[in-house]
Scaffold this motif. Structure first.
Motif, PDB file in Angstrom:
ATOM      1  N   ALA A   1      44.331  33.531  37.420  1.00 22.42           N
ATOM      2  CA  ALA A   1      43.859  35.489  36.715  1.00 22.42           C
ATOM      3  C   ALA A   1      43.323  34.673  36.185  1.00 22.42           C
ATOM      4  O   ALA A   1      42.815  35.004  35.404  1.00 22.42           O
ATOM      5  N   ARG A   2      44.245  34.085  35.035  1.00 25.92           N
ATOM      6  CA  ARG A   2      44.055  33.842  33.673  1.00 25.92           C
ATOM      7  C   ARG A   2      42.440  32.960  33.733  1.00 25.92           C
ATOM      8  O   ARG A   2      41.854  33.427  32.848  1.00 25.92           O
ATOM      9  N   GLN A   3      42.232  32.443  34.868  1.00 27.71           N
ATOM     10  CA  GLN A   3      40.959  31.418  34.779  1.00 27.71           C
ATOM     11  C   GLN A   3      40.006  32.567  35.101  1.00 27.71           C
ATOM     12  O   GLN A   3      38.728  32.332  34.455  1.00 27.71           O
ATOM     13  N   VAL A   4      40.263  33.522  36.063  1.00 29.41           N
ATOM     14  CA  VAL A   4      39.512  34.240  36.367  1.00 29.41           C
ATOM     15  C   VAL A   4      38.906  35.550  34.948  1.00 29.41           C
ATOM     16  O   VAL A   4      38.063  35.682  34.778  1.00 29.41           O
ATOM     17  N   LEU A   5      39.840  35.855  34.709  1.00 30.22           N
ATOM     18  CA  LEU A   5      39.318  36.604  33.498  1.00 30.22           C
ATOM     19  C   LEU A   5      39.210  36.163  32.708  1.00 30.22           C
ATOM     20  O   LEU A   5      38.126  36.685  32.090  1.00 30.22           O
ATOM     21  N   THR A   6      39.105  34.445  32.152  1.00 30.65           N
ATOM     22  CA  THR A   6      38.119  33.986  30.641  1.00 30.65           C
ATOM     23  C   THR A   6      36.573  34.574  31.187  1.00 30.65           C
ATOM     24  O   THR A   6      35.964  34.826  30.453  1.00 30.65           O
ATOM     25  N   GLU A   7      36.148  34.148  32.774  1.00 28.34           N
ATOM     26  CA  GLU A   7      34.944  33.466  33.155  1.00 28.34           C
ATOM     27  C   GLU A   7      34.559  35.404  33.163  1.00 28.34           C
ATOM     28  O   GLU A   7      33.419  35.481  32.962  1.00 28.34           O
ATOM     29  N   LEU A   8      35.675  36.231  33.910  1.00 28.25           N
ATOM     30  CA  LEU A   8      34.908  37.683  33.381  1.00 28.25           C
ATOM     31  C   LEU A   8      34.471  38.197  32.362  1.00 28.25           C
ATOM     32  O   LEU A   8      33.748  38.434  31.849  1.00 28.25           O
TER      33      LEU A   8
END
Length: 184
Positions: free
Chosen positions: A85-92
């Motif tokens: 989730a942290r990776q997805v949130l950062t990319e988002l």
């Protein structure tokens, strides 16, 4: 090449949105008149009203169709697989920041309007709901600790948007870390 009536109408509508973005960015939403908008698009005010009921409706269409929501929907409905989730949130959030940076005129319109506040609130609520839905799913999966997802979503998007609107860089990784610290 001849166009159908529908293609001509779609082309004209896009032309009106292009002109509106230019005029709103230069004069502000409140400072731009329908006459200014029509002149920039090289049409009559009456023709502009055939496509949009009011200047506020034009602002709403501009923000809804060319704003961040279509891209946000795309990013959040993509299959993220087993990515954290942290990776997805950062990319988002990085993608959101880039979108805002690449569309400075649209950001100026968004922050410069006072007339269409109700519609803006709806657009913001939808974006926050999309991010909140992602966070809720990740909490349910046990990946993120339980938290107030509505406030987290609002905070994430607002910090990026306000900083971009003010020309202040935001460290998205640190922002995500601040809201979702590593659990030991």
């Amino acid at each position: 090449m001849a166009r159908t009536r529908k293609e001509q109408a779609e082309w004209r509508r896009e032309q009106l949105l292009d002109a509106a973005l230019t005029v709103f960015a230069a004069k502000g939403v409140d400072g731009a008149s329908v006459k200014d908008l029509a002149a920039a698009a090289a049409v009559t005010p009456g023709l502009l009203y055939r496509y949009f009921d009011s200047k506020e409706a034009l602002v709403q269409a501009l923000l809804a169709e060319r704003g961040f929501l279509p891209r946000l929907r795309e990013l959040l409905t993509a299959d993220h697989g087993a990515r954290p989730a942290r990776q997805v949130l950062t990319e988002l959030l990085e993608a959101f920041d880039r979108l805002l940076a690449d569309n400075a005129d649209l950001v100026a319109v968004f922050f410069g309007t006072t007339r269409a506040r109700a519609g803006l609130a709806e657009l913001m609520a939808e974006g926050q709901g999309l991010v909140g839905g992602f966070l809720t799913a990740r909490v349910a999966a046990g990946e993120l600790r339980p938290h107030d997802v509505a406030t987290a979503a609002k905070t994430l998007l607002s910090v990026v948007a306000v900083n971009r609107g003010m020309g202040i860089p935001v460290d998205v990784v640190r922002l995500v870390d601040l809201l979702f610290p590593e659990e030991g």
